[in-house]
Design a protein around this motif. Structure first.
Motif, short mmCIF file in Angstrom:
data_model
loop_
_atom_site.label_atom_id
_atom_site.label_comp_id
_atom_site.label_asym_id
_atom_site.label_seq_id
_atom_site.Cartn_x
_atom_site.Cartn_y
_atom_site.Cartn_z
N LEU A 173 27.91 39.85 35.67
CA LEU A 173 28.20 38.46 35.98
C LEU A 173 29.47 38.36 36.82
O LEU A 173 30.35 39.22 36.77
N VAL A 174 29.57 37.27 37.56
CA VAL A 174 30.72 37.03 38.41
C VAL A 174 31.08 35.55 38.34
O VAL A 174 30.21 34.69 38.17
N LYS A 175 32.35 35.28 38.46
CA LYS A 175 32.83 33.90 38.48
C LYS A 175 32.85 33.39 39.92
O LYS A 175 33.43 34.02 40.80
N VAL A 176 32.19 32.26 40.15
CA VAL A 176 32.16 31.63 41.47
C VAL A 176 33.05 30.41 41.44
O VAL A 176 32.87 29.51 40.62
N GLU A 177 34.05 30.39 42.32
CA GLU A 177 34.99 29.27 42.40
C GLU A 177 34.65 28.40 43.59
O GLU A 177 34.26 28.89 44.66
N ILE A 178 34.80 27.10 43.41
CA ILE A 178 34.57 26.14 44.49
C ILE A 178 35.93 25.63 44.97
O ILE A 178 36.76 25.22 44.17
N MET A 179 36.13 25.67 46.28
CA MET A 179 37.39 25.24 46.88
C MET A 179 37.16 24.07 47.82
O MET A 179 36.17 24.04 48.56
N LEU A 180 38.07 23.11 47.76
CA LEU A 180 38.07 21.97 48.68
C LEU A 180 39.34 22.04 49.51
O LEU A 180 40.45 21.92 48.96
N ASN A 181 39.19 22.27 50.80
CA ASN A 181 40.32 22.43 51.72
C ASN A 181 41.30 23.50 51.22
O ASN A 181 42.52 23.33 51.27
N GLY A 182 40.75 24.58 50.70
CA GLY A 182 41.56 25.71 50.27
C GLY A 182 42.07 25.64 48.85
O GLY A 182 42.63 26.62 48.35
N ASP A 183 41.92 24.49 48.17
CA ASP A 183 42.37 24.35 46.78
C ASP A 183 41.21 24.59 45.83
O ASP A 183 40.14 23.98 45.98
N VAL A 184 41.42 25.46 44.84
CA VAL A 184 40.38 25.77 43.87
C VAL A 184 40.23 24.61 42.90
O VAL A 184 41.21 24.11 42.34
N PRO B 131 37.12 22.92 37.45
CA PRO B 131 35.95 22.36 36.75
C PRO B 131 34.63 22.54 37.48
O PRO B 131 33.58 22.42 36.87
N LEU B 132 34.66 22.81 38.79
CA LEU B 132 33.43 23.01 39.54
C LEU B 132 32.98 24.47 39.54
O LEU B 132 31.91 24.78 40.04
N GLY B 133 33.79 25.36 39.00
CA GLY B 133 33.41 26.77 38.97
C GLY B 133 32.30 27.04 37.98
O GLY B 133 32.03 26.26 37.06
N PHE B 134 31.64 28.17 38.13
CA PHE B 134 30.55 28.54 37.24
C PHE B 134 30.40 30.06 37.22
O PHE B 134 30.95 30.77 38.06
N ILE B 135 29.64 30.53 36.23
CA ILE B 135 29.35 31.95 36.08
C ILE B 135 27.87 32.17 36.38
O ILE B 135 27.01 31.42 35.93
N CYS B 136 27.57 33.21 37.15
CA CYS B 136 26.18 33.53 37.45
C CYS B 136 26.06 35.04 37.67
O CYS B 136 27.06 35.76 37.72
N HIS B 137 24.82 35.48 37.80
CA HIS B 137 24.57 36.90 38.07
C HIS B 137 25.05 37.24 39.48
O HIS B 137 24.91 36.44 40.41
N ARG B 138 25.60 38.42 39.63
CA ARG B 138 26.19 38.79 40.91
C ARG B 138 25.17 38.75 42.04
O ARG B 138 25.49 38.34 43.17
N ASP B 139 23.93 39.17 41.78
CA ASP B 139 22.92 39.19 42.83
C ASP B 139 22.54 37.79 43.31
O ASP B 139 22.02 37.63 44.41
N LYS C 147 33.73 30.87 46.49
CA LYS C 147 34.37 32.17 46.53
C LYS C 147 34.01 32.96 45.28
O LYS C 147 34.09 32.45 44.16
N ALA C 148 33.56 34.21 45.47
CA ALA C 148 33.28 35.12 44.37
C ALA C 148 34.23 36.29 44.49
O ALA C 148 34.15 37.08 45.45
N GLY C 149 35.16 36.42 43.53
CA GLY C 149 36.19 37.43 43.66
C GLY C 149 37.16 37.05 44.78
O GLY C 149 37.74 35.97 44.78
#
Length: 560
Positions: free
Chosen positions: A441-452, A455-463, A492-494
């Protein structure tokens, strides 16, 4: 909770829709608890009812005698007498406690709820002795209840509170309340004892007389541990709740505390403040709430709106993951004395990409019942949700049963909605806890204008990270309102950007003023105005605030 307090129950089946997945779950739990089940068909007066076919399906699936399946209809008052006679004839009387002396009171709390005018109302089951109005009583909490809530190692009985209470009102539930002023051994009824918080008497606690407190150490108090039957009282989902307006935090706290009086299944923790990763600069301070399931989250949101008129933002639910750290090198930022295994319930606690670790993902056994013509779509849905060990079984000529082991994180997103869409609303499913499994699994972060935006982040399978990240970015592009500046949405993932979208800014025509073209034919004047506008948009992009709505968070829930 209800099944642990009764000797028998009527299990109802819809004569028109047939066996549902929830019926399997209830049957398994009741059988494990030794509860006598009486099968009954309902709605047999409908034109599309198939009582014979459904009775044969029940017999094949549960082992009941098809001739013993009662046929009823509440609307037409069909079969009511036969059903009540079956309850009286087949359900055994409550068994007494071996050390019952006929005097010592032991009343088990089945449920409790809050009423504005009367306070806490307890639903009781009297196991020994009797309880009367005017008695002074205390609350005892068995270790199974305190362990589940507090993770304590103490196995002794504890007092739920320091004070004693006086029984003010006592009677039976018929379902209206009938005041009897006394309840004897074997009876179930309601009691109003002057409490103000239902958490003072949690389900499974016992009421005893104050005069009997010296005998508590020698009392036999049956303890029903729901975990032994696959019934968990701890939270399985966590979400953050934030006010829509920045100054509404105190009002939100008061409303949630009021809701907790009638909903003891939620766990509430207040976040540190606007600098906390749970809210950050986009949402500000909020509450971190634990829920029993996805439906619990929806009911919570709706009650906030209906009962208090609050439009709160609820972030996408997160499931707890078990992180096992591997041996790290000297350059690792993790302290050497830190625990090797932790449970992560908040994504801000997810390990950095430089750490070496493995993830144990919570799993559930899923049983889906769907029409036979939708079998291909259901199997494709289970496969897409990373289901394993899938098996199928024919219930009757029109219905199939699908069983599979799936990640809990995939189920709580939009599995229910997709199943309903796939089966035209006829599919149903239920879940039961399974052993966790290791997953990449990997953590996916959501950024708006470069700011993480945590609360919008989530965990999913890497593939599948790139596809889901792109889907969230595209949905955010549709739901986020346009501003006077460009909004860059990135996933962003990693340390790698895996998806990106842009929301165009509103643009004023600076080359036209009062209906006339500025600068005439002078191209340098026009370029100067456009460059000035561009620099202004860039300053706004660095200091402007992006407002987030509930639709933005729903885009993360429905990302698959």
């Amino acid at each position: 909770r209800s099944l642990s307090s009764v000797q028998g129950a009527v299990i109802l089946f819809d004569a028109a829709q047939g066996v549902q997945a929830q019926s399997l779950s209830v049957h398994d739990k009741a059988t494990a608890m030794g509860v006598k089940l009486i099968p009954s068909l309902t709605k047999i007066d409908l034109e599309n009812a198939k009582p014979l076919d459904v009775s044969l399906s029940i017999a094949d699936l549960f082992g009941f005698d098809p001739d013993q399946v009662l046929q009823t209809s509440a609307r037409s008052r069909i079969g009511m007498k036969a059903l009540l006679d079956a309850v009286c004839g087949q359900v055994k009387s409550p068994e007494g406690i071996p050390d019952d002396d006929g005097v010592t009171l032991r009343a088990k709390v089945i449920d409790s709820w809050f009423e504005i005018q009367r306070g806490v109302v307890c639903l009781l089951q009297v196991l020994s002795g009797k309880i009367s109005e005017g008695d002074r009583i205390s609350v005892l909490t068995p270790p199974a209840i305190s362990l589940e809530r507090n993770n304590s190692s103490d196995t002794n009985l504890s007092f739920g509170n320091k004070e004693s209470f006086s029984v003010q009102d006592l009677g039976l539930v018929l379902p209206h309340r009938l005041r009897t002023k006394v309840l004897n051994r074997g009876q179930m009824g309601y009691a109003i004892i002057g409490m103000r918080d239902p958490r003072q008497a949690r389900p499974g606690s016992y009421l005893v007389l104050n005069n009997d407190l010296p005998k508590v150490s020698n009392m036999m108090l049956p303890v029903t541990d729901g975990r032994a039957f696959g019934v968990s009282t701890s939270s399985v989902l966590y979400a953050s709740v934030h006010p829509l307006e920045g100054d509404g935090f105190d009002e939100l706290c008061a409303a949630v505390e009021r809701l907790a009086l009638n909903d003891t299944g939620i766990e509430i923790n207040r976040t540190a403040g606007s600098g906390n990763a749970e809210g950050g600069p986009f949402l500000g301070p909020g509450l971190r709430v634990g829920f029993q399931g996805l439906l619990h989250v929806e009911v919570f949101r709706q009650r906030l709106k209906d009962e208090f008129g609050l439009e709160a933002i609820v972030t996408p639910p997160k499931v707890p993951y078990t992180i096992k750290y591997l041996s790290s090198n000297k350059s690792s930022p993790r302290p050497t004395d830190a625990p090797r295994e932790v449970i992560v319930e908040d994504l801000s606690q997810w390990p950095d990409s430089g750490e070496r670790f493995v993830v144990q993902e919570p799993m559930v056994n899923v049983r889906v019942m769907a029409p036979m013509e939708c079998a291909g779509n259901v199997m494709e849905l289970i496969k897409r949700k990373r289901g394993t060990s899938m098996e199928t079984k024919s219930i009757d000529e029109n219905t199939w049963l699908f069983t599979s082991c799936m990640p809990w994180g995939e189920v709580v997103t939009d599995f229910h909605d997709e199943l309903k869409n796939t089966t035209a609303g006829y599919g149903s499913f239920d879940t039961s806890e399974a052993e966790p499994m290791q997953a990449d699994l990997v953590k996916v972060e959501i950024m708006l204008n470069g700011d993480v935006v945590e609360p919008l982040g989530f965990i999913c399978h890497r593939d599948d990270a790139q596809r889901q990240g792109r889907t969230v970015c595209q949905k955010l592009q549709e739901v986020l309102p346009r501003q006077q500046f460009v909004i860059v949405v990135q996933a962003k993932a990693g340390a790698k950007i895996i998806a990106s979208e842009r929301i165009r800014a509103y643009r004023k025509d600076v080359l036209t003023k009062a209906g006339k073209t500025v600068g005439g034919g002078d191209i340098t004047r026009k370029k100067k105005l456009l460059e000035k506008q561009k620099q202004g948009k860039k300053r706004q992009q660095s200091s402007g605030k992006v407002s987030l709505s509930q639709e933005a968070f729903n885009s993360v829930i429905t990302r698959t």
